[in-house]
Design a protein around this motif. Structure first.
Motif, PDB file in Angstrom:
ATOM      1  N   LYS A  56       7.295  44.142  70.230  1.00  0.00           N
ATOM      2  CA  LYS A  56       6.997  45.566  70.019  1.00  0.00           C
ATOM      3  C   LYS A  56       6.707  46.268  71.339  1.00  0.00           C
ATOM      4  O   LYS A  56       7.143  47.401  71.549  1.00  0.00           O
ATOM      5  CB  LYS A  56       5.808  45.739  69.069  1.00  0.00           C
ATOM      6  N   THR A  81       6.131  52.386  62.561  1.00  0.00           N
ATOM      7  CA  THR A  81       4.725  51.987  62.599  1.00  0.00           C
ATOM      8  C   THR A  81       3.839  53.222  62.459  1.00  0.00           C
ATOM      9  O   THR A  81       4.307  54.350  62.590  1.00  0.00           O
ATOM     10  CB  THR A  81       4.366  51.265  63.915  1.00  0.00           C
ATOM     11  N   THR A  85      -1.421  52.114  65.297  1.00  0.00           N
ATOM     12  CA  THR A  85      -0.780  50.929  65.868  1.00  0.00           C
ATOM     13  C   THR A  85      -0.055  51.295  67.150  1.00  0.00           C
ATOM     14  O   THR A  85      -0.136  50.575  68.153  1.00  0.00           O
ATOM     15  CB  THR A  85       0.199  50.302  64.858  1.00  0.00           C
TER      16      THR A  85
END
Length: 160
Positions: A56, A81, A85
């Motif tokens: 990510k 997301t 986050t």
């Protein structure tokens, strides 16, 4: 040295692991996508371990490199997301001096994201490793199969 499964057992000399019958799971798309994801994730983690960056985090860096001045909200939307986050991801990258936040000249409420010099250098290193990782899986398919696979996978997430 690994041997073919025999009588439900896969052997690598010292360690014998039972091969479970996956039953109904063998017919489920989600199961096969998950198993493929696990294989790719493990290889990615091993290949890029020295970078100490997650998939990510590297995805965020790639998106910022391709879209200088983008926002955390735009990144969160693209990667599917939530804002919290994404803020945590960007905070970790900023703490390592790989990404910087700059106030937008057009909208003072908005912060633009940019790779730092260190971030660009890290991304260059990462891309070389990712290319090696990616090639291991791409080599499993012909060009036509790869095109079909990517089109099929995109259909799953772009239709939702």
């Amino acid at each position: 040295m690994s041997k073919k499964p025999q009588d439900g057992v896969e052997s690598d000399d010292a360690h014998a692991m039972p091969r479970l019958d996956v039953g109904r799971l063998g017919d489920l798309l989600g199961f096969h996508l998950r198993m493929a994801h696990v294989a790719i994730y493990r290889d990615f983690a091993e290949t890029t371990a020295d970078l100490a960056l997650t998939q990510k985090q590297l995805a965020v860096m790639e998106l910022v490199a391709a879209n200088p001045g983008t926002s955390q909200i735009d990144l969160a939307h693209t990667l599917g997301t939530d804002r919290a986050t994404m803020m945590a991801l960007v905070n970790r990258l900023a703490a390592r001096d790989l990404i910087e936040r700059r106030p937008s000249s057009a909208d003072r409420r908005r912060q633009e994201l940019h790779l730092t010099k260190e971030g660009r250098a890290m991304l260059t290193r990462a891309r070389k490793l990712i290319d090696i990782h990616e090639q291991r899986f791409v080599d499993l398919f012909s060009l036509a199969e790869m095109d079909a696979l990517l089109a099929a996978l995109k259909r799953i997430y772009e239709e939702r």
